[in-house]
Every structure is written in C-alpha cells, then in structure tokens.
Design an enzyme around this catalytic site. Structure first.
Site, PDB file in Angstrom:
ATOM      1  N   GLU A 168       0.823  -1.216   0.000  1.00 49.12           N
ATOM      2  CA  GLU A 168       0.000   0.000   0.000  1.00 49.12           C
ATOM      3  C   GLU A 168       0.856   1.264   0.000  1.00 49.12           C
ATOM      4  O   GLU A 168       0.560   2.219  -0.710  1.00 49.12           O
ATOM      5  CB  GLU A 168      -0.958  -0.016   1.194  1.00 49.12           C
ATOM      6  CG  GLU A 168      -1.964  -1.165   1.162  1.00 49.12           C
ATOM      7  CD  GLU A 168      -2.877  -1.147  -0.054  1.00 49.12           C
ATOM      8  OE1 GLU A 168      -3.082  -0.056  -0.635  1.00 49.12           O
ATOM      9  OE2 GLU A 168      -3.380  -2.205  -0.449  1.00 49.12           O
ATOM     10  N   HIS A 265      -5.318  -5.664 -10.925  1.00 49.43           N
ATOM     11  CA  HIS A 265      -4.814  -6.805 -10.151  1.00 49.43           C
ATOM     12  C   HIS A 265      -4.725  -8.076 -10.975  1.00 49.43           C
ATOM     13  O   HIS A 265      -4.057  -9.032 -10.569  1.00 49.43           O
ATOM     14  CB  HIS A 265      -5.718  -7.094  -8.952  1.00 49.43           C
ATOM     15  CG  HIS A 265      -5.800  -5.983  -7.956  1.00 49.43           C
ATOM     16  ND1 HIS A 265      -6.764  -5.013  -8.005  1.00 49.43           N
ATOM     17  CD2 HIS A 265      -5.014  -5.680  -6.900  1.00 49.43           C
ATOM     18  CE1 HIS A 265      -6.585  -4.170  -6.997  1.00 49.43           C
ATOM     19  NE2 HIS A 265      -5.531  -4.543  -6.321  1.00 49.43           N
TER      20      HIS A 265
HETATM   21 ZN   LIG Z   1      -2.644  -2.398  -4.811  1.00 50.81          ZN
END
Ligand SMILES: [Zn+2]
Length: 342
Positions: A168, A265
């Site tokens: 993150e 993703h």
């Molecule tokens: Zn990410």
C-alpha cells in the site's frame, strides 16, 4: 495529490466471498459490510483530525516519523493516537505490527533505494488499526495506511503480513513518481510495482534473497481455514488460490492472457513475473534498483513496452556504475520477453 484508493484484497475476491459465504456457512455479513464500507471509503475519503496527542510523541515533519491510530472498530479513520515514533511498544499486537511494518517499509526504501519516505521528503507515515467491524481489507487512501481486523474465517488482522503495508505504501511512492493511472497497462504496472516492492520488503525483513523467498503476496493474512492460500503468486501468477470461498486465482502470467480493460490486479501478474525472473537471476535488491529507476522515469499513461525499455536502459546505466551485474540489461530483456513483452 491523492491517487486512486487501492484496496489490498481486490474486488473480484471480495465479491466472490460476498456471493458464496452464506452458502458455505461463513459470516456473509462481514463480507457484505466490507463491500459496503469500501464503497463508502471510495466516495468519502475523509480525514478526521487527530484527537489525543497528549503523552505521545508528536511527529517531526519531514523525518518520516510514524504515528499509529486506533479507530476503535468504527468505519472512520484518524481515531486515537496510540503510538508515535520512538514510543515503547504497547499491549496491542496489531498496533506494534503496524508500527513495525511501516518502519520496515521506510527502511527498505531508505537503505536499498535511497528514498526518504513516500514522497522522498520524509513524509510522516500514518497508520490506522482496528478500522471497522470484522473488516476484510486494508487500504491506502492517499494519505494514510488503514488496516481492518479481518473476520478470522477468511482473513485475519491485516497488520500480520508486512506485504500489506509495503504494497500500500508503494502506491504512495508511485503516486509521487510515475503517477501511473489506474487502468489497463498503466494500472497493471501501478499494481505490479506495489507487489514488487512488497516482496522486496518481505525479503528485507526475513533477510533472504530471491531464491529463498516464496514470492507470495498476502499469505500471512489468510485465516486458519484458508491456510496455504495467498492473494497472489509472483512466481506463478494464477496459482495463488483455488477454493470455494475465494474462487480460483484469475491472474494473467503472460501477455497471451492479458485482459484488455481488465482489473489492474489481474494483468499485474505479467509484470510481477517479469520482476520475479529478473530477481532470480540478478538478486532481488539489484532488480529492485533497476525497476525503481524505471518507475522514476515512467509517466502516467506508460505501457508495458515502455517499462521494459526503461528497465533495460536503467540496467545498462546501473551496470556501468557497478551497482548491478554486467549482464543485467540482457537478463531484463530476457525476462520481459519470457512474459510476452518484446
Ligand atoms: Zn494495490
């Protein structure tokens, strides 16, 4: 300059859990609350003022200091300040884990890549624990790192894997460097850089190199019934999980599996594997130096081929300076070629 909010557990997994949890005897409410809260965060992205600074060490601006907040299970960030930079460990394990995770990420970027916190200007690192109620996710909201507790059936506390925090915070680094947009190939690269440096921070903490690492993302946040599964595999994208609760890992490992317009993703697996192949040959830190140099020279709408070119070019410059091995440019080109990027 807020970038896109990145949720650690991607929506295709959360959606699968929400659809199937009830039928499987799991707490469908936790998954539903997670989905609803995530949507709310996307819209609001609000920041509350810090409330209780007394007796705790205040952050020194520009020093990359850490501040950990306890959100007391409310769906609001910026709760009670419970540990500042240099303060002693507290009783709550997740507070200390968040503090350590932010610290490990900061130190990896400083020692290995020569970067001073997220913005390269010593930005204060804010972390929130106990966000929400059985919240099955973690996220970077552009200003702070927020961890849920998990529901203990599918996921456990998101501070338990340093991957989470490193992944993150790297979104923050990307936001301050290339500024890659969050769609298609640029989005997939944005995601991949987060996994790449997350894997490196994991190795930094474990003191291992590429050949001794599992190259899994998120394996430590899986709750006991999910033991052995992970969120992504960088070595073999598409093999991280396969079970009735999470579904089957749909990540692409090669350009032939690229999904146009697909979730970042999914397509990030291609770049992840290119990095893995580079790291196995060059070592993780030399490979990280090359990819970081590329990230600093990429731009918001860059494509995979731009990244491949820049990585080879930066490998050449770094090898000339003796900072990576002489054959690094060839290794980089071969790695990208193996995943179908010319
Ligand atoms: Zn990410």
């Amino acid at each position: 300059m807020p970038g896109p909010i990145c949720f650690y557990v991607p929506s295709h997994i959360i959606d699968h859990i929400a659809r199937h949890a009830g039928r499987l005897g799991l707490d469908a409410d936790a998954a539903r609350r997670t989905a609803v809260a995530s949507a709310a965060v996307r819209e609001q992205r609000r920041m509350l003022a810090m409330t209780s600074m007394d007796a705790l060490t205040a952050a020194r601006p520009g020093q990359g200091d850490r501040q950990i907040f306890d959100d007391h299970h409310r769906f609001e960030t910026g709760g009670e300040l419970v540990r500042g930079e240099g303060d002693d460990p507290v009783a709550a394990a997740n507070v200390n884990a968040a503090y350590d995770g932010l610290g490990a990420t900061r130190e990896f970027f400083r020692e290995v890549l020569g970067r001073d916190s997220i913005d390269d200007a010593g930005m204060t690192l804010l972390g929130d624990v106990n966000y929400g109620d059985g919240y099955d996710n973690a996220f970077w909201d552009g200003t702070r790192m927020v961890f849920g507790n998990g529901d203990d059936q599918i996921f456990q506390d998101f501070t338990r894997d340093v991957d989470v925090c490193a992944h993150e915070l790297t979104h923050g680094v990307t936001q301050y460097t290339a500024g890659l947009v969050y769609t298609d190939q640029a989005g997939a690269m944005n995601e991949a850089f987060s996994d790449i440096f997350a894997a490196c921070v994991d190795q930094f903490v474990q003191k291992v190199d590429a050949g001794e690492h599992n190259w899994l993302i998120g394996e430590e946040v899986m709750a006991a019934p999910m033991y052995g599964e992970a969120i992504r595999s960088m070595a073999h994208p598409g093999t991280a999980y396969d079970n009735p609760v999470l579904g089957k890992d749909p990540q692409a490992a090669h350009m032939s599996e690229y999904v146009p317009g697909g979730d970042p993703h999914l397509n990030s697996g291609i770049m992840n594997r290119a990095f893995y192949l580079s790291a196995i040959d060059l070592g993780s830190y030399p490979a990280a130096k090359i990819f970081y140099a590329a990230l600093r020279n990429l731009w918001p709408q860059a494509q995979f081929t731009d990244c491949a070119y820049l990585c080879a070019e930066q490998a050449r410059l770094l090898s000339r300076d003796g900072r990576v091995s002489r054959h690094a440019p060839q290794t980089i080109r071969a790695a990208f070629r193996e995943v179908g990027i010319p």
